[in-house]
Scaffold this motif. Sequence first.
Motif, PDB file in Angstrom:
ATOM      1  N   TRP A  83       2.208   1.626  -3.553  1.00  0.00           N
ATOM      2  CA  TRP A  83       1.152   2.093  -4.449  1.00  0.00           C
ATOM      3  C   TRP A  83       0.857   3.572  -4.238  1.00  0.00           C
ATOM      4  CZ3 TRP A  83      -2.275  -2.566  -2.777  1.00  0.00           C
ATOM      5  CH2 TRP A  83      -1.786  -3.735  -3.392  1.00  0.00           C
ATOM      6  N   SER A 135       3.071   7.465 -11.326  1.00  0.00           N
ATOM      7  CA  SER A 135       3.772   6.270 -11.826  1.00  0.00           C
ATOM      8  C   SER A 135       5.024   6.635 -12.622  1.00  0.00           C
ATOM      9  CB  SER A 135       2.829   5.395 -12.661  1.00  0.00           C
ATOM     10  OG  SER A 135       1.784   4.889 -11.871  1.00  0.00           O
ATOM     11  N   LYS A 167      -1.836  -2.944 -10.359  1.00  0.00           N
ATOM     12  CA  LYS A 167      -1.217  -3.186  -9.046  1.00  0.00           C
ATOM     13  C   LYS A 167      -0.544  -4.552  -8.953  1.00  0.00           C
ATOM     14  CE  LYS A 167      -3.732   0.010  -6.217  1.00  0.00           C
ATOM     15  NZ  LYS A 167      -4.892   0.247  -5.384  1.00  0.00           N
ATOM     16  N   GLU A 218      -0.655  -9.441  -6.054  1.00  0.00           N
ATOM     17  CA  GLU A 218      -1.341  -8.457  -5.219  1.00  0.00           C
ATOM     18  C   GLU A 218      -1.704  -9.115  -3.899  1.00  0.00           C
ATOM     19  OE1 GLU A 218      -5.099  -5.399  -5.554  1.00  0.00           O
ATOM     20  OE2 GLU A 218      -4.354  -6.369  -7.356  1.00  0.00           O
ATOM     21  N   ILE A 242      -0.630   2.644 -11.851  1.00  0.00           N
ATOM     22  CA  ILE A 242      -0.920   1.821 -10.683  1.00  0.00           C
ATOM     23  C   ILE A 242      -2.420   1.699 -10.415  1.00  0.00           C
ATOM     24  CG2 ILE A 242      -0.758   3.587  -8.876  1.00  0.00           C
ATOM     25  CD1 ILE A 242       0.867   0.078  -8.841  1.00  0.00           C
ATOM     26  N   SER A 299       0.829  -1.213   0.000  1.00  0.00           N
ATOM     27  CA  SER A 299       0.000   0.000   0.000  1.00  0.00           C
ATOM     28  C   SER A 299       0.859   1.258   0.000  1.00  0.00           C
ATOM     29  CB  SER A 299      -0.938   0.000   1.207  1.00  0.00           C
ATOM     30  OG  SER A 299      -1.867  -1.057   1.097  1.00  0.00           O
TER      31      SER A 299
END
Length: 187
Positions: A121, A129, A169, A175, A165, A118
């Motif tokens: 991300w 990104s 992900k 993930e 993203i 997290s």
Amino acid sequence: MPQRKTSRRRFSMAVLVLMFFAGIGFVAALDFGIRSTNTMEFCTSCHTMHTNFEEYKETLHYKNPSGVQATCADCHVPKALWPKLVTKVIAAKDVYHELVGTIDTPEKFEARRWVMASRVWAKMERSDSRECRTCHDFSSMDLSEQGRSARSRHAAAEDKGQTCIDCHKGIVHEEPYEPLPETAAAD
């Protein structure tokens, strides 16, 4: 008095020369440190990174028809100096947690994986990104060569100002599962 002035001048020059060479040494040491910690060998040297490395080896970022390989640093370390230095300082906490035992086993790593992912991300969203776009920029994409779904989604993502993203992900690493609310509160 003139001899004293000459001595001070020589001392000042000696200090300046020493500072100059010390600066060169600092820059060389910094460059060596950054280069050393940007290697695949360094990134995967931690026991807990083995799982991430195995996942990565199953993707097109590792092996593909063109032979172009994106390494850990290509995706996780900015190219520009200041963002790179900030990233390196922040990444030191992962090394710290490996050393103190917070994530030193695959089980402990998996238990913290959602939190760590997290954070990555969120960083990628904040930077639009940036690292992905080194290779995958909308302006460089030939949408006509993409499949219908990818063509449609990439065009819509560009129109909406989305970042990589938002949709990708789990593209290189699996993930992780989001923890249940009662376990998330414990973190």
